[in-house]
Design a protein around this motif. Structure first.
Motif, PDB file in Angstrom:
ATOM      1  N   MET A 298       0.833  -1.202   0.000  1.00  0.00           N
ATOM      2  CA  MET A 298       0.000   0.000   0.000  1.00  0.00           C
ATOM      3  C   MET A 298       0.870   1.256   0.000  1.00  0.00           C
ATOM      4  SD  MET A 298      -3.316  -1.027   2.372  1.00  0.00           S
ATOM      5  CE  MET A 298      -2.763   0.028   3.630  1.00  0.00           C
ATOM      6  N   ILE A 299       1.954   1.254   0.764  1.00  0.00           N
ATOM      7  CA  ILE A 299       2.855   2.405   0.788  1.00  0.00           C
ATOM      8  C   ILE A 299       3.488   2.616  -0.580  1.00  0.00           C
ATOM      9  CG2 ILE A 299       5.027   3.268   1.742  1.00  0.00           C
ATOM     10  CD1 ILE A 299       4.151   1.946   4.408  1.00  0.00           C
ATOM     11  N   VAL A 300       3.940   1.543  -1.215  1.00  0.00           N
ATOM     12  CA  VAL A 300       4.543   1.644  -2.547  1.00  0.00           C
ATOM     13  C   VAL A 300       3.513   2.148  -3.558  1.00  0.00           C
ATOM     14  CG1 VAL A 300       5.510   0.288  -4.446  1.00  0.00           C
ATOM     15  CG2 VAL A 300       6.346  -0.052  -2.123  1.00  0.00           C
ATOM     16  N   ALA A 301       2.281   1.669  -3.454  1.00  0.00           N
ATOM     17  CA  ALA A 301       1.228   2.112  -4.377  1.00  0.00           C
ATOM     18  C   ALA A 301       0.952   3.602  -4.222  1.00  0.00           C
ATOM     19  CB  ALA A 301      -0.047   1.306  -4.146  1.00  0.00           C
ATOM     20  N   VAL A 302       0.951   4.099  -2.991  1.00  0.00           N
ATOM     21  CA  VAL A 302       0.728   5.527  -2.767  1.00  0.00           C
ATOM     22  C   VAL A 302       1.865   6.343  -3.372  1.00  0.00           C
ATOM     23  CG1 VAL A 302       0.663   7.308  -0.965  1.00  0.00           C
ATOM     24  CG2 VAL A 302      -0.741   5.259  -0.743  1.00  0.00           C
ATOM     25  N   ILE A 303       3.104   5.910  -3.177  1.00  0.00           N
ATOM     26  CA  ILE A 303       4.245   6.648  -3.721  1.00  0.00           C
ATOM     27  C   ILE A 303       4.231   6.634  -5.242  1.00  0.00           C
ATOM     28  CG2 ILE A 303       6.766   6.656  -3.904  1.00  0.00           C
ATOM     29  CD1 ILE A 303       6.814   5.755  -0.962  1.00  0.00           C
ATOM     30  N   ILE A 304       3.911   5.497  -5.838  1.00  0.00           N
ATOM     31  CA  ILE A 304       3.836   5.427  -7.301  1.00  0.00           C
ATOM     32  C   ILE A 304       2.696   6.301  -7.820  1.00  0.00           C
ATOM     33  CG2 ILE A 304       3.285   3.882  -9.231  1.00  0.00           C
ATOM     34  CD1 ILE A 304       4.948   1.746  -7.837  1.00  0.00           C
ATOM     35  N   GLY A 305       1.575   6.317  -7.114  1.00  0.00           N
ATOM     36  CA  GLY A 305       0.463   7.173  -7.503  1.00  0.00           C
ATOM     37  C   GLY A 305       0.827   8.648  -7.438  1.00  0.00           C
ATOM     38  N   LEU A 306       1.510   9.045  -6.352  1.00  0.00           N
ATOM     39  CA  LEU A 306       1.956  10.432  -6.245  1.00  0.00           C
ATOM     40  C   LEU A 306       2.946  10.788  -7.340  1.00  0.00           C
ATOM     41  CD1 LEU A 306       2.425  10.871  -2.394  1.00  0.00           C
ATOM     42  CD2 LEU A 306       0.745  11.997  -3.860  1.00  0.00           C
ATOM     43  N   ALA A 307       3.859   9.871  -7.641  1.00  0.00           N
ATOM     44  CA  ALA A 307       4.825  10.127  -8.708  1.00  0.00           C
ATOM     45  C   ALA A 307       4.105  10.312 -10.040  1.00  0.00           C
ATOM     46  CB  ALA A 307       5.823   8.979  -8.806  1.00  0.00           C
ATOM     47  N   TYR A 308       3.102   9.489 -10.314  1.00  0.00           N
ATOM     48  CA  TYR A 308       2.354   9.621 -11.567  1.00  0.00           C
ATOM     49  C   TYR A 308       1.654  10.981 -11.630  1.00  0.00           C
ATOM     50  CZ  TYR A 308      -0.995   8.926 -15.269  1.00  0.00           C
ATOM     51  OH  TYR A 308      -1.726   9.077 -16.406  1.00  0.00           O
ATOM     52  N   VAL A 309       1.000  11.360 -10.537  1.00  0.00           N
ATOM     53  CA  VAL A 309       0.268  12.624 -10.520  1.00  0.00           C
ATOM     54  C   VAL A 309       1.223  13.800 -10.727  1.00  0.00           C
ATOM     55  CG1 VAL A 309      -1.010  14.202  -9.007  1.00  0.00           C
ATOM     56  CG2 VAL A 309      -1.668  11.802  -9.147  1.00  0.00           C
ATOM     57  N   PHE A 310       2.326  13.822  -9.985  1.00  0.00           N
ATOM     58  CA  PHE A 310       3.241  14.962 -10.079  1.00  0.00           C
ATOM     59  C   PHE A 310       3.969  15.011 -11.422  1.00  0.00           C
ATOM     60  CE2 PHE A 310       2.753  15.213  -5.481  1.00  0.00           C
ATOM     61  CZ  PHE A 310       2.669  16.581  -5.317  1.00  0.00           C
ATOM     62  N   LEU A 311       4.372  13.852 -11.944  1.00  0.00           N
ATOM     63  CA  LEU A 311       5.166  13.850 -13.172  1.00  0.00           C
ATOM     64  C   LEU A 311       4.317  13.987 -14.430  1.00  0.00           C
ATOM     65  CD1 LEU A 311       7.800  11.114 -12.285  1.00  0.00           C
ATOM     66  CD2 LEU A 311       8.117  13.586 -12.322  1.00  0.00           C
ATOM     67  N   ASN A 312       3.114  13.414 -14.449  1.00  0.00           N
ATOM     68  CA  ASN A 312       2.322  13.399 -15.681  1.00  0.00           C
ATOM     69  C   ASN A 312       1.171  14.399 -15.696  1.00  0.00           C
ATOM     70  OD1 ASN A 312       3.868  11.345 -16.843  1.00  0.00           O
ATOM     71  ND2 ASN A 312       2.747   9.800 -15.720  1.00  0.00           N
ATOM     72  N   ILE A 313       0.566  14.651 -14.561  1.00  0.00           N
ATOM     73  CA  ILE A 313      -0.598  15.533 -14.547  1.00  0.00           C
ATOM     74  C   ILE A 313      -0.188  16.964 -14.209  1.00  0.00           C
ATOM     75  CG2 ILE A 313      -2.806  15.985 -13.409  1.00  0.00           C
ATOM     76  CD1 ILE A 313      -3.105  12.933 -13.140  1.00  0.00           C
ATOM     77  N   ILE A 314       0.604  17.145 -13.162  1.00  0.00           N
ATOM     78  CA  ILE A 314       1.029  18.482 -12.754  1.00  0.00           C
ATOM     79  C   ILE A 314       2.250  18.936 -13.557  1.00  0.00           C
ATOM     80  CG2 ILE A 314       1.767  19.879 -10.777  1.00  0.00           C
ATOM     81  CD1 ILE A 314       0.170  18.060  -8.987  1.00  0.00           C
ATOM     82  N   LYS A 315       2.920  18.018 -14.203  1.00  0.00           N
ATOM     83  CA  LYS A 315       4.080  18.300 -15.068  1.00  0.00           C
ATOM     84  C   LYS A 315       5.280  18.855 -14.302  1.00  0.00           C
ATOM     85  CE  LYS A 315       1.951  17.231 -18.916  1.00  0.00           C
ATOM     86  NZ  LYS A 315       2.136  15.945 -19.518  1.00  0.00           N
ATOM     87  N   VAL A 316       5.569  18.262 -13.150  1.00  0.00           N
ATOM     88  CA  VAL A 316       6.794  18.613 -12.423  1.00  0.00           C
ATOM     89  C   VAL A 316       7.954  17.946 -13.158  1.00  0.00           C
ATOM     90  CG1 VAL A 316       8.027  18.300 -10.236  1.00  0.00           C
ATOM     91  CG2 VAL A 316       5.592  18.817 -10.230  1.00  0.00           C
ATOM     92  N   LYS A 317       9.064  18.649 -13.252  1.00  0.00           N
ATOM     93  CA  LYS A 317      10.218  18.071 -13.944  1.00  0.00           C
ATOM     94  C   LYS A 317      10.733  16.868 -13.177  1.00  0.00           C
ATOM     95  CE  LYS A 317      11.781  22.407 -15.909  1.00  0.00           C
ATOM     96  NZ  LYS A 317      12.823  23.425 -15.908  1.00  0.00           N
ATOM     97  N   TYR A 318      11.193  15.870 -13.931  1.00  0.00           N
ATOM     98  CA  TYR A 318      11.684  14.635 -13.318  1.00  0.00           C
ATOM     99  C   TYR A 318      12.833  14.924 -12.369  1.00  0.00           C
ATOM    100  CZ  TYR A 318      13.765  10.056 -12.734  1.00  0.00           C
ATOM    101  OH  TYR A 318      14.285   8.928 -12.190  1.00  0.00           O
ATOM    102  N   ARG A 319      13.742  15.821 -12.742  1.00  0.00           N
ATOM    103  CA  ARG A 319      14.893  16.129 -11.888  1.00  0.00           C
ATOM    104  C   ARG A 319      14.432  16.723 -10.567  1.00  0.00           C
ATOM    105  NH1 ARG A 319      17.977  20.140 -10.215  1.00  0.00           N
ATOM    106  NH2 ARG A 319      20.198  19.805  -9.905  1.00  0.00           N
ATOM    107  N   ASP A 320      13.465  17.635 -10.597  1.00  0.00           N
ATOM    108  CA  ASP A 320      12.955  18.242  -9.371  1.00  0.00           C
ATOM    109  C   ASP A 320      12.300  17.193  -8.475  1.00  0.00           C
ATOM    110  OD1 ASP A 320      13.838  20.654 -10.314  1.00  0.00           O
ATOM    111  OD2 ASP A 320      11.866  21.288 -11.057  1.00  0.00           O
ATOM    112  N   TRP A 321      11.519  16.298  -9.068  1.00  0.00           N
ATOM    113  CA  TRP A 321      10.868  15.226  -8.310  1.00  0.00           C
ATOM    114  C   TRP A 321      11.923  14.318  -7.687  1.00  0.00           C
ATOM    115  CZ3 TRP A 321       6.616  13.751  -6.018  1.00  0.00           C
ATOM    116  CH2 TRP A 321       6.418  12.413  -5.714  1.00  0.00           C
TER     117      TRP A 321
END
Length: 68
Positions: free
Chosen positions: A23-46
């Motif tokens: 569940m913890i891994v799923a939450v982190i992967i979900g947050l990464a998807y949201v920040f990288l693909n939807i909000i368009k945060v740069k990969y380096r910043d993330w």
């Protein structure tokens, strides 16, 4: 196997731990998807943010346990 077997409680405990970790891994992967693909945060910043958070947590736990 008698009534006092430890096998089933141990198996239940282990399955509970593994599900919690998943569940913890799923939450982190979900947050990464949201920040990288939807909000368009740069990969380096993330990457810098997550690395810094992990390092900060590790340093905090090191000083909290005082293992040396």
């Amino acid at each position: 196997m008698g009534d006092d077997s430890i096998l089933m409680p141990l198996l239940g405990f282990n399955i509970g731990l593994e599900l919690g970790q998943l569940m913890i891994v799923a939450v982190i992967i979900g947050l990464a998807y949201v920040f990288l693909n939807i909000i368009k945060v740069k990969y380096r910043d993330w990457n810098v943010f997550i690395s810094g958070a992990a390092a900060g947590l590790a340093i905090y736990l090191m000083f909290e346990t005082k293992f040396w």
